[in-house]
Design an enzyme around this catalytic site. Structure first.
Site, PDB file in Angstrom:
ATOM      1  N   ASP A 181      39.078  79.799  60.406  1.00 12.52           N
ATOM      2  CA  ASP A 181      38.273  79.406  59.183  1.00 12.52           C
ATOM      3  C   ASP A 181      39.056  79.925  57.951  1.00 12.52           C
ATOM      4  OD1 ASP A 181      35.897  78.614  57.998  1.00 12.52           O
ATOM      5  OD2 ASP A 181      34.747  79.114  59.668  1.00 12.52           O
ATOM      6  N   ASP A 287      36.647  75.934  54.645  1.00 12.47           N
ATOM      7  CA  ASP A 287      35.174  76.457  54.092  1.00 12.47           C
ATOM      8  C   ASP A 287      35.264  75.784  52.874  1.00 12.47           C
ATOM      9  OD1 ASP A 287      32.928  77.827  54.773  1.00 12.47           O
ATOM     10  OD2 ASP A 287      33.313  78.866  52.913  1.00 12.47           O
ATOM     11  N   GLU A 372      35.172  71.601  55.452  1.00 17.31           N
ATOM     12  CA  GLU A 372      33.701  71.619  55.496  1.00 17.31           C
ATOM     13  C   GLU A 372      33.479  71.327  53.914  1.00 17.31           C
ATOM     14  OE1 GLU A 372      30.015  74.071  55.386  1.00 17.31           O
ATOM     15  OE2 GLU A 372      31.706  74.726  54.027  1.00 17.31           O
ATOM     16  N   HIS A 443      26.809  76.953  62.785  1.00 14.46           N
ATOM     17  CA  HIS A 443      26.470  78.387  62.574  1.00 14.46           C
ATOM     18  C   HIS A 443      25.492  78.241  61.252  1.00 14.46           C
ATOM     19  CE1 HIS A 443      29.847  77.859  60.070  1.00 14.46           C
ATOM     20  NE2 HIS A 443      29.320  78.847  59.418  1.00 14.46           N
ATOM     21  N   ASP A 444      25.496  77.386  60.778  1.00 17.27           N
ATOM     22  CA  ASP A 444      24.657  77.169  59.378  1.00 17.27           C
ATOM     23  C   ASP A 444      23.335  76.429  59.743  1.00 17.27           C
ATOM     24  OD1 ASP A 444      26.482  78.421  58.116  1.00 17.27           O
ATOM     25  OD2 ASP A 444      27.379  76.794  57.208  1.00 17.27           O
TER      26      ASP A 444
HETATM   27  O1  ISL Z   1      23.801  77.340  54.504  1.00 13.50           O
HETATM   28  C1  ISL Z   1      23.910  76.510  53.436  1.00 13.50           C
HETATM   29  C2  ISL Z   1      23.682  77.348  52.042  1.00 13.50           C
HETATM   30  O2  ISL Z   1      22.330  76.595  51.831  1.00 13.50           O
HETATM   31  C3  ISL Z   1      25.019  75.496  53.428  1.00 13.50           C
HETATM   32  O3  ISL Z   1      24.711  74.679  52.500  1.00 13.50           O
HETATM   33  C4  ISL Z   1      26.186  76.089  53.511  1.00 13.50           C
HETATM   34  O4  ISL Z   1      26.411  77.417  52.802  1.00 13.50           O
HETATM   35  C5  ISL Z   1      27.274  75.238  53.225  1.00 13.50           C
HETATM   36  O5  ISL Z   1      27.255  74.384  54.052  1.00 13.50           O
HETATM   37  C6  ISL Z   1      28.608  75.979  53.123  1.00 13.50           C
HETATM   38  O6  ISL Z   1      28.775  76.754  54.320  1.00 13.50           O
HETATM   39  C7  ISL Z   1      29.905  77.654  54.311  1.00 13.50           C
HETATM   40  O7  ISL Z   1      30.283  78.420  53.322  1.00 13.50           O
HETATM   41  C8  ISL Z   1      29.406  79.394  53.155  1.00 13.50           C
HETATM   42  C9  ISL Z   1      28.864  80.320  54.268  1.00 13.50           C
HETATM   43  O8  ISL Z   1      27.763  81.291  54.123  1.00 13.50           O
HETATM   44  C10 ISL Z   1      28.833  79.368  55.788  1.00 13.50           C
HETATM   45  O9  ISL Z   1      28.417  80.095  56.596  1.00 13.50           O
HETATM   46  C11 ISL Z   1      29.803  78.272  55.661  1.00 13.50           C
HETATM   47  O10 ISL Z   1      29.820  77.715  56.818  1.00 13.50           O
HETATM   48  C12 ISL Z   1      29.812  80.435  52.022  1.00 13.50           C
HETATM   49  O11 ISL Z   1      31.247  80.697  52.561  1.00 13.50           O
END
Ligand code: ISL
Length: 672
Positions: A181, A287, A372, A443-444
């Site tokens: 990542d 990310d 992402e 994971h989100d």
């Molecule tokens: O969970 C969310 C916020 O409401 C998602 O929108 C998420 O933050 C978004 O998809 C971005 O995710 C990624 O970046 C974030 C991190 O917290 C997440 O785990 C990651 O997958 C910030 O780095």
């Protein structure tokens, strides 16, 4: 866009306009037909905006036009490569590991690299082609590693660089690639660059971040530089008393947004990528990579858009003016091998159609770039990941995760007819221009199984049947599947009962806000749970028992499930298990080119209950039929389907006139 007085249809014809309008309609739960109706489509944009004002709560015209102006209207993508030239990731099955919750080797309760190393055979046996690790770099873990302190070191609780080298070699030896990542929209506030910027905002690192003086006469107690909101609550600005500056953080206060306008930032990121490529890393998942380019001057966000999308300011960075330029540069300067580059420490062994391993492959000319990209729809997918665009290879389009008019925080039952519609529409519109990344869990997000089944997700037969159906859709549609750990054993949401069981910064901040609004703890927890990211972060269930084979110590996030039959060990020996279904599906993909390279024809396109399609390899008579019952009821198969021999089916290899709840099958169409 060229028209001086654009009509709604002109905006909708522009890729950025189309995705923006589709996103708004999805959010509002309205059909895209609303815009294509000729009466509406021909309205001048300003008139349409006036009419929409009661629904949108304000005028969004000028924001929309600014966004369109940033991106011209051309979107060229070369047609899909010939079967022989397709890059490896076109045919690959990816598997996302959340290392903290996968396997713990030293009993400290936190998953680590040696734990994963000991479990690599599980992934190889599954048939995985590429392992993606969520963050493992040194981090204070305000957001579980998505706040990096050192891009060239492993976080202490997960192991060492030597462990990672061993893991890379271990993946390669088993015929799997490995990606990491890359979190470079922001760094941790503890990163040396940020520390240096705070110590001397006028010095060499001041321009690495978005630092702003307060408005005149302010001491930091006054309003921040703009109205942008953080995704984790509150303003996106934090006051730094030592530097007498505001600093931008779109996520947690310890995740400081990097300033990609600064060429040295871009050069640093490219160097990080090259460094990891030399160690044998095969690419990165990038990310929130679509957030890196921010509109110069960081103007206030449009209020109506802010209210609608819940995050004021988002239109100024979700698809910023220099995004394409930055991605191309990063691809060239970071991801593309040059003749003087060192040979990577190892490369993956090739794998034959029968799964047997061959020689190590030559280094890939370009490391894979998986973006992402929250907020990116079908048209922007084509712009960012279209074949030959020279930007990203694939992107995640999150529109699949929630039904029309729903957000992650709503407590609702997901209707799989939307999933069918979403995928078919995406595939039809993308044509061969870009490869679809097929994912349902990560994971989100809460688990898709639980979103569909609600409280019935603990019913073992529904749970297994639906898990097989979902993974069959993911592995048999055209595109690149991304499985998330636990999907292969039908993982569901955790029954959390109290706030003290939640660890994620997003959940905790939300709880605090709801409590401040006067909700009781129980009510606040009930409001957070439907969308909590904690569900998918509980330990992997390797075997029955209180710590599920994840650790010998106390897990950082205890798993509370007590079901029978939903661990790797139990499913291993059960031929009818979800685990063995996934293995067979992946083996079938490897053995049958039509299932990966074949074109696709949807059957019974408008049925909301039945999802069926054919995969045919051009120039051959080889055709496969895939069928899924999208409901929890018995349904009749449509008439006129071809005769086919079932290769893989749940619950059995029989193909009758009806389909059992969530039944799925893969069958070879009989010639003639
Ligand atoms: O969970 C969310 C916020 O409401 C998602 O929108 C998420 O933050 C978004 O998809 C971005 O995710 C990624 O970046 C974030 C991190 O917290 C997440 O785990 C990651 O997958 C910030 O780095």
């Amino acid at each position: 866009m060229t028209a001086e007085h654009p009509r709604l249809k002109d905006v909708y014809a522009h890729p950025v306009g189309r995705d923006a309008i589709d996103r708004v309609l999805l959010q509002l739960g309205r059909s895209p037909r609303w815009v294509t109706n000729p009466l509406v489509a021909n309205l001048p944009l300003r008139a349409a905006a006036r009419l929409a004002r009661p629904v949108l709560g304000g005028d969004i015209t000028s924001s929309l036009l600014d966004l369109l102006a940033d991106h011209g209207d051309g979107h060229k993508a070369s047609p899909r490569a010939d079967a022989d030239d397709r890059p490896w990731w076109n045919r690959a099955v990816f598997y996302q590991v959340y290392p903290r919750s996968f396997a713990d080797s030293d009993g400290d309760g936190v998953g680590d690299l040696r734990g994963l190393l000991a479990r690599l055979d599980h992934l190889a046996d599954l048939g995985v082609d590429c392992v993606w690790l969520s963050p493992i770099f040194d981090s204070p873990n305000e957001d579980m590693g998505y706040d990096v302190r050192d891009y060239r070191a492993v976080m202490a609780e997960m192991g060492t660089l030597a462990d990672l080298d061993e893991l890379i070699a271990g993946c390669h030896a088993r015929g799997m690639r490995i990606i990491l990542d890359l979190v470079v929209n922001h760094t941790s506030a503890e990163h040396p660059w940020f520390r240096a910027a705070v110590a001397d905002p006028e010095g060499p690192y001041g321009s690495y971040y978005h630092l702003r003086r307060g408005r005149p006469g302010e001491d930091g107690s006054g309003p921040p530089p703009n109205n942008w909101a953080s995704f984790f609550g509150g303003s996106a600005w934090r006051w730094l008393p030592q530097a007498q500056r505001w600093a931008l953080h779109l996520f947690a206060p310890g995740q400081m947004d990097l300033n990609w306008e600064e060429p040295r930032v871009r050069a640093e990121v490219a160097q990080i990528v090259r460094w990891w490529r030399a160690r044998g890393i095969d690419g990165f998942r990038l990310d929130v990579i679509n957030y890196i380019s921010k509109r110069p001057g960081l103007p206030d966000g449009n209020e109506a858009i802010g209210t609608l999308m819940q995050f004021p300011g988002i239109e100024h960075y979700f698809f910023g003016p220099r995004l394409h330029e930055h991605l191309r540069e990063l691809r060239t300067d970071g991801f593309t091998r040059s003749p003087d580059d060192p040979v990577p420490m190892s490369t993956a062994r090739s794998r034959r159609a029968d799964g047997a391993l061959g020689e190590p492959l030559p280094p890939d000319p370009i490391g894979v770039m998986v973006g992402e990209t929250p907020g990116v729809g079908v048209e922007l997918t084509r712009l960012l990941a279209g074949t030959g665009r020279g930007e990203l290879d694939m992107v995640f389009n999150f529109d699949v995760l929630d039904g029309p008019g729903r957000t992650r925080w709503d407590d609702y039952r997901y209707d799989l007819s939307y999933l069918k519609e979403h995928y078919l529409r995406s595939l039809e519109r993308l044509g061969g221009d870009a490869q679809l990344a097929l994912f349902l869990d990560n994971h989100d997000n809460p688990r898709m199984l639980s979103k569909v089944l609600g409280d019935r997700d603990q019913d073992p037969s529904l749970r297994s049947a639906l898990a097989k159906a979902l993974v069959t859709i993911q592995l048999m549609l055209p595109g690149t599947p991304f499985l998330y750990q636990g999907q292969e054993i039908a993982a569901i949401d955790q029954r959390f009962t109290s706030a003290s069981e939640l660890h994620d910064v997003e959940s905790l901040n939300r709880l605090t806000r709801l409590r401040a609004d006067g909700l009781t703890e129980a009510d606040a927890v009930a409001r957070v749970l439907p969308g909590a990211r904690d569900h998918a972060r509980v330990p992997m269930r390797w075997e029955p028992g209180p710590t599920t084979g994840f650790t010998t110590g106390t897990p950082w996030q205890p798993g509370r499930e007590e079901s029978v039959g939903f661990t790797v060990a139990e499913q291993e020996s059960d031929q009818g298990s979800v685990l063995n279904h996934v293995r067979r599906l992946i083996a079938l993909r490897r053995a049958e080119p039509a299932l990966v390279d074949g074109g696709m024809t949807a059957l019974a396109r408008s049925s909301r209950r039945y999802f069926g399609w054919l995969r045919t390899l051009p120039g051959t008579a080889e055709t496969w039929l895939i069928e899924v019952n999208l409901t929890d009821r018995t349904i009749r198969r449509p008439r006129g389907l071809p005769d086919a021999e079932v290769a893989l089916g749940s619950p059995s290899l029989e193909r009758g006139a009806t389909m059992a709840p969530y039944e799925c099958l893969v069958a070879r169409v009989r010639a003639g």
